[in-house]
Enzyme design. Structure first.
Site, PDB file in Angstrom:
ATOM      1  N   CYS A 115       0.727  -1.367   0.125  1.00  0.00           N
ATOM      2  CA  CYS A 115      -0.098  -0.052  -0.058  1.00  0.00           C
ATOM      3  C   CYS A 115       1.044   1.119   0.053  1.00  0.00           C
ATOM      4  O   CYS A 115       2.131   1.155   0.499  1.00  0.00           O
ATOM      5  CB  CYS A 115      -0.929  -0.033   1.330  1.00  0.00           C
ATOM      6  SG  CYS A 115      -1.888   1.326   1.213  1.00  0.00           S
TER       7      CYS A 115
ATOM      8  N   ASP B 227       0.564   3.597   1.655  1.00  0.00           N
ATOM      9  CA  ASP B 227       0.514   4.379   3.085  1.00  0.00           C
ATOM     10  C   ASP B 227       2.046   4.678   3.597  1.00  0.00           C
ATOM     11  O   ASP B 227       2.722   3.617   3.397  1.00  0.00           O
ATOM     12  CB  ASP B 227      -0.388   3.379   4.008  1.00  0.00           C
ATOM     13  CG  ASP B 227      -0.780   4.191   5.153  1.00  0.00           C
ATOM     14  OD1 ASP B 227       0.359   4.507   5.919  1.00  0.00           O
ATOM     15  OD2 ASP B 227      -1.895   4.164   5.522  1.00  0.00           O
TER      16      ASP B 227
ATOM     17  N   ARG C 195       3.021   4.783   6.330  1.00  0.00           N
ATOM     18  CA  ARG C 195       3.376   3.851   7.363  1.00  0.00           C
ATOM     19  C   ARG C 195       3.860   2.489   7.253  1.00  0.00           C
ATOM     20  O   ARG C 195       4.184   1.716   8.171  1.00  0.00           O
ATOM     21  CB  ARG C 195       2.306   3.699   8.609  1.00  0.00           C
ATOM     22  CG  ARG C 195       1.780   5.527   9.051  1.00  0.00           C
ATOM     23  CD  ARG C 195       0.573   5.148  10.025  1.00  0.00           C
ATOM     24  NE  ARG C 195      -0.267   4.935   8.683  1.00  0.00           N
ATOM     25  CZ  ARG C 195      -1.795   4.707   8.995  1.00  0.00           C
ATOM     26  NH1 ARG C 195      -2.133   4.856  10.083  1.00  0.00           N
ATOM     27  NH2 ARG C 195      -2.790   4.355   8.120  1.00  0.00           N
TER      28      ARG C 195
ATOM     29  N   HIS D 118      -1.968  -3.784   5.219  1.00  0.00           N
ATOM     30  CA  HIS D 118      -1.729  -3.468   6.744  1.00  0.00           C
ATOM     31  C   HIS D 118      -2.970  -2.897   7.372  1.00  0.00           C
ATOM     32  O   HIS D 118      -3.938  -2.725   6.923  1.00  0.00           O
ATOM     33  CB  HIS D 118      -0.604  -2.244   6.662  1.00  0.00           C
ATOM     34  CG  HIS D 118      -1.377  -0.847   6.170  1.00  0.00           C
ATOM     35  ND1 HIS D 118      -1.767   0.170   6.694  1.00  0.00           N
ATOM     36  CD2 HIS D 118      -1.493  -0.655   4.763  1.00  0.00           C
ATOM     37  CE1 HIS D 118      -2.283   1.120   6.059  1.00  0.00           C
ATOM     38  NE2 HIS D 118      -2.189   0.495   4.690  1.00  0.00           N
TER      39      HIS D 118
ATOM     40  N   CYS E 275      -5.924   0.616   7.420  1.00  0.00           N
ATOM     41  CA  CYS E 275      -5.554   1.241   5.947  1.00  0.00           C
ATOM     42  C   CYS E 275      -6.857   2.105   5.557  1.00  0.00           C
ATOM     43  O   CYS E 275      -7.901   1.584   5.664  1.00  0.00           O
ATOM     44  CB  CYS E 275      -5.665  -0.099   5.237  1.00  0.00           C
ATOM     45  SG  CYS E 275      -5.281   0.413   3.406  1.00  0.00           S
TER      46      CYS E 275
END
Ligand SMILES: [Zn+2]
Length: 288
Positions: free
Chosen positions: A54, A56, A58, A110, A113
């Site tokens: 992803c 993302d 993080r 994750h 999300c």
């Protein structure tokens, strides 16, 4: 321009500069450890894994797995989707499998999300994004009863994140590039991971994998491989396509066993490390 916009712009420029300053410190640190680090890196890459994750911020794959540049070939998009017609992703998969000869593909979702969370609501987030999130809604629709059985909102998101990873792993198995690799004797393995943002740990998902060898006929393609074209000119009439597929599978199996034995015999000191690195690969080979 009013004062508020000026202050805001200064703040943003400072953030931007911080990233470039960070790069200078990164180079200095690496050079202190190994003055030839970047020179070596510039000679080429030999990654052993393709990771589809992803976007993302993080979930940075190298940092989470303590791997260095050059070790993981990476593709990221919102909610780690494997959309069959995604030109970008398909080019990445083809290059990874056919040119970098990567055997292990990982789909990493994750927890927490945003893409998954948004797909669970009925609120529109905008044209293209809504279209993209529809792919997650397909998974949600299929497993709505299970997902809704969780009382906690975060548990629902985690459940859909896991199911989404499984669905994307299946999409990779159905991908013609992967099917062709298998038929050519390249035993590509596909793994599903869930990165837990709240703990930092990666969870390996147990996925009931339908490999290209046992795939539903709806998706299973038959490729006319170059080697078969050559063979058909010389081989006796008894050589059927079914027998050819069996031979390729046996060869693939033999190569895997040879590879594992070689690791055991010749690299005893490194074996523990290698086993960790290619754990999924060995684990999956047991099923062959
Ligand atoms: Zn995400």
């Amino acid at each position: 321009m009013n004062q508020q916009i000026v202050s805001h712009s200064i703040l943003e420029i400072n953030h931007y500069n911080r990233v470039l300053e960070g790069n200078k410190r990164y180079v200095a640190k690496k050079m202190a450890e190994d003055p030839s680090y970047f020179k070596t890196l510039s000679k080429g890459q030999n990654p052993k894994y393709l990771l589809i994750g992803c976007s993302d911020s993080r979930a940075p794959p190298n940092e989470l797995t303590e791997t260095d540049p050059g070790e993981i070939f990476i593709h990221r998009n919102i909610a780690n989707l494997v959309i069959p017609t995604d030109l970008n992703l398909n080019c990445v998969i083809q290059y990874a499998v056919e040119h970098l000869h990567i055997h292990n593909i990982v789909v990493m979702g994750h927890t927490c999300c945003g893409g998954v969370k948004a797909a669970m609501t009925q609120d529109s987030v905008g044209g293209l994004l809504d279209l993209w999130l529809n792919q997650i809604k397909l998974v949600y629709e299929k497993h709505a009863e299970l997902i809704e059985s969780f009382a906690d909102e975060n548990d629902k998101i985690t459940c859909l994140s896991q199911l989404n990873v499984r669905a994307q792993v299946m999409n990779i198995w159905k991908n013609p590039i992967i099917q062709k690799a298998w038929q050519k004797g390249n035993p590509v393995m596909v793994h599903g991971w869930l990165f837990r943002v709240e703990t930092g740990y990666i969870e390996e998902l147990l996925i009931d994998q339908h490999t290209p060898e046992e795939m539903c006929k709806v998706y299973a393609l038959k490729f006319k491989l170059e080697s078969e074209k050559q063979l058909s000119k010389h081989v006796s009439p008894t050589g059927s396509p079914k027998n050819n597929a069996k031979k390729r599978f046996q060869n693939m199996q033999r190569k895997l066993i040879e590879h594992i034995n070689q690791l055991k015999e010749n690299k005893i000191e490194d074996f523990d490390l290698e086993t960790k690195e290619i754990g999924g690969f060995i684990e999956s080979s047991k099923d062959l």
